[in-house]
Design an enzyme around this catalytic site. Structure first.
Site, short mmCIF file in Angstrom:
data_model
loop_
_atom_site.label_atom_id
_atom_site.label_comp_id
_atom_site.label_asym_id
_atom_site.label_seq_id
_atom_site.Cartn_x
_atom_site.Cartn_y
_atom_site.Cartn_z
CE LYS B 83 -4.02 1.73 2.62
NZ LYS B 83 -4.82 1.53 3.84
CB SER B 142 -8.31 2.85 2.71
OG SER B 142 -7.41 2.61 3.78
CB SER B 166 -8.24 0.11 6.07
OG SER B 166 -9.06 1.25 6.09
#
Lengths: 101, 460
Positions: B83, B142, B166
């Protein structure tokens, strides 16, 4: 209990100032409705009795954490400056703090 | 035959050890899949192809010289996606936010430093990432880029971060394994802060075994993160015989999009029972209270954390903040402001104590707690703006675990209307091995985690 009525533009601009945001008139209008809406969803907390309950800010169960008093490497001047958009004589140029004129 | 990019971490390491294939071949297989699929899925912000191939070549040389090198470098030569909110020295790190465009960190996060022996590509969600199971749906957020990359086998595993679900939400909606470790288990140093009291770095993988393996590499005390903890990650066990599984009635009483989701979790509980576990009822506060606590605390911490983005030392000016960040900062500034602090922030912290104590009590009767990960199926792209707390409502079942800092893993446990359903296993502090052992036993006896999205198979 707060009533969660639409907030005034002055209130919204004041809050924006606290986090140094410049809002467009459309955003001021939008947030004046949105913030009270969000606050209304938080009201469920009032259903719970918390008299005598201590607040929790840390869930790691740690206290008094110190690091070793040894020297470690840090960023070089060039590295620290590399991302700054505005530089002056090897330093980071900032806006004046006391200059309000 | 299974393609190399479809292998798990475990299978990849076994193959590398036996020299059945090379790390370069693993990386090439992932890059080929990225070239084929990422135009549709859009999981990656940046693909570091040259860097990954160079690292793979170096790894292959080390493996040829010493096949036992995995004892020292457990993830040597394994391609992973990261990420884009982990600071990577010399490589632009954006957190998919305009405010960080052009920011090149002068230092490396502890997690990516520890994973240096792996082979990194870079994933996130600057644009709309699509769910590999249905390209018209979101992957969840996310860490949606990371989850979509794993589910479509464009990497062997991925790193994400979980503040209020997330990792677990996209793991559930993409049909993979997502581990939110205990708060403090993995160093946050170099992870771009959202809510510092709940941010947890963690892996998204194809199996529970893989999640445990990656956790062993990234866990540990870090002098650069004062909230990090020592403590061994215990070994996995192969049985749930005698395991007491807590079933919180309140987690099954929420509004499910369809009763089939709830039924899927209840069926999974029966699988555990058949394997020798005992189900016990536990009382936990309904998730709606955690939603309210999280909304106050996360917005407050966000408004404080984002103060550092002044556009003076790095990044763009504060005008570059997107709407979502502005919205959160505005509420946080309000709940922290004079006159409202006690009413909102302190009250939320007190209810947080009630949530923590509720779990403590539950864990005296149960070894792990099991519930649904999501109350709904993946939503269509563009639907996320419908409510100011839309994310909190869909993530509601994950917020209690976040607020209490507990380790939680989400694993696929069935399908509804062609979409994978996730179940979450919650453990006490330092209890990752317990929840991952139970997850592994479940995966040993079922094949939900082995299903692949069929719609993307024929894309070219």
């Amino acid at each position: 209990m707060p009533s969660h009525k639409k907030m005034s533009a002055e209130e919204i601009v004041h809050i924006a100032g606290l986090v140094k945001l410049q809002l467009t008139p459309q955003e001021v209008d939008k947030f004046s409705e949105l913030i009270p809406q969000t606050l209304a969803t938080i009201d469920v907390l009032q259903e719970l009795d918390t008299i005598g309950v201590e607040p929790t800010s840390n869930v790691a169960g740690l206290a008094d954490v110190y690091r070793d008093g040894t020297q470690s490497t840090t960023l070089s001047q060039a590295e620290a400056l590399a991302n700054a958009p505005d530089r002056l004589k090897g330093l980071i140029a900032t806006k004046g703090v006391f200059d309000r004129s | 035959m299974t393609k190399l990019n479809e292998l798990t971490v475990k299978e990849s390491i076994e193959g590398l050890k036996a020299q059945a294939f090379t790390s370069v071949e693993l990386v090439q297989a992932c890059l080929a899949e990225i070239a084929r699929l990422d135009g549709y899925i859009k999981a990656y912000i940046k693909v570091l192809a040259e860097e990954a191939l160079a690292a793979a070549q170096a790894a292959d040389e080390q493996i040829r010289a010493d096949p036992e090198i995995f004892n020292q470098k457990p993830l040597l030569g394994i391609p992973y996606a990261c990420k884009d909110n982990y600071s990577t020295k010399g490589i632009e790190t954006t957190a998919a936010a305009n405010i960080l465009r052009g920011y090149i960190p002068p230092y490396e996060s502890t997690v990516t430093e520890k994973l240096k022996h792996g082979v990194s590509t870079d994933a996130s969600d600057f644009f709309v990432t699509r769910n590999p199971w249905d390209l018209s749906k979101v992957p969840g957020g996310s860490s949606g880029g990371s989850a979509a990359a794993v589910a479509s086998h464009m990497c062997t595993f991925a790193m994400g971060s979980d503040t209020g679900g997330s990792i677990r939400c996209p793991a559930s909606w993409c049909g993979i394994t997502g581990l939110k470790p205990m708060y403090g288990r993995v160093s946050r140093y170099g992870l771009i802060s959202m809510a510092s009291s709940t941010d947890c770095p963690g892996p998204l993988t194809k199996t529970a075994w893989d999640a445990h393996y990656v956790l062993q590499v990234i866990a540990g005390k870090d002098s650069k993160d004062a909230t990090s903890s020592n403590g061994d990650v215990k070994a996995l066990t192969n049985s749930v015989a005698g395991l007491r599984i807590g079933v919180p009635k309140s987690y099954f009483a929420v509004d499910f999009e369809t009763p089939a989701i709830k039924q899927t979790i209840l069926d999974a509980l029966k699988t555990f029972e058949k394997a020798g576990a005992t189900l016990v009822n536990v009382d936990l506060l309904p998730p709606k209270y955690a939603v309210a606590v999280y909304t106050v605390i996360q917005r407050s911490e966000v408004s404080s954390n984002l103060a550092r983005f002044d556009g003076i030392r790095f990044g763009q000016s504060r005008n570059a903040f997107g709407y979502e960040a502005r919205r959160r900062m505005m509420l946080g500034a309000y709940t922290l402001s004079a006159g409202y602090y006690d009413e909102y922030y302190t009250k939320a912290q007190k209810v947080r104590t009630l949530i923590v104590e509720g779990f403590k009590k539950a864990f005296s009767a149960a070894d792990i707690i099991v519930g649904p990960t999501m109350p709904n199926l993946p939503v269509p792209i563009g639907m996320l703006d419908s409510s100011p707390i839309f994310g909190e409502l869909t993530d509601m079942m994950q917020l209690p675990g976040s607020m209490a800092g507990l380790p939680v893993v989400s694993i696929p446990c069935g399908f509804v209307s062609g979409f994978p359903i996730g179940m979450q296993l919650i453990g006490p502090h330092f209890g990752e091995a317990g929840i991952l052992s139970a997850a592994k036993v479940f995966q040993d006896t079922t094949n939900f985690h082995l299903q692949m999205p069929s719609g993307i198979k024929e894309l070219t």
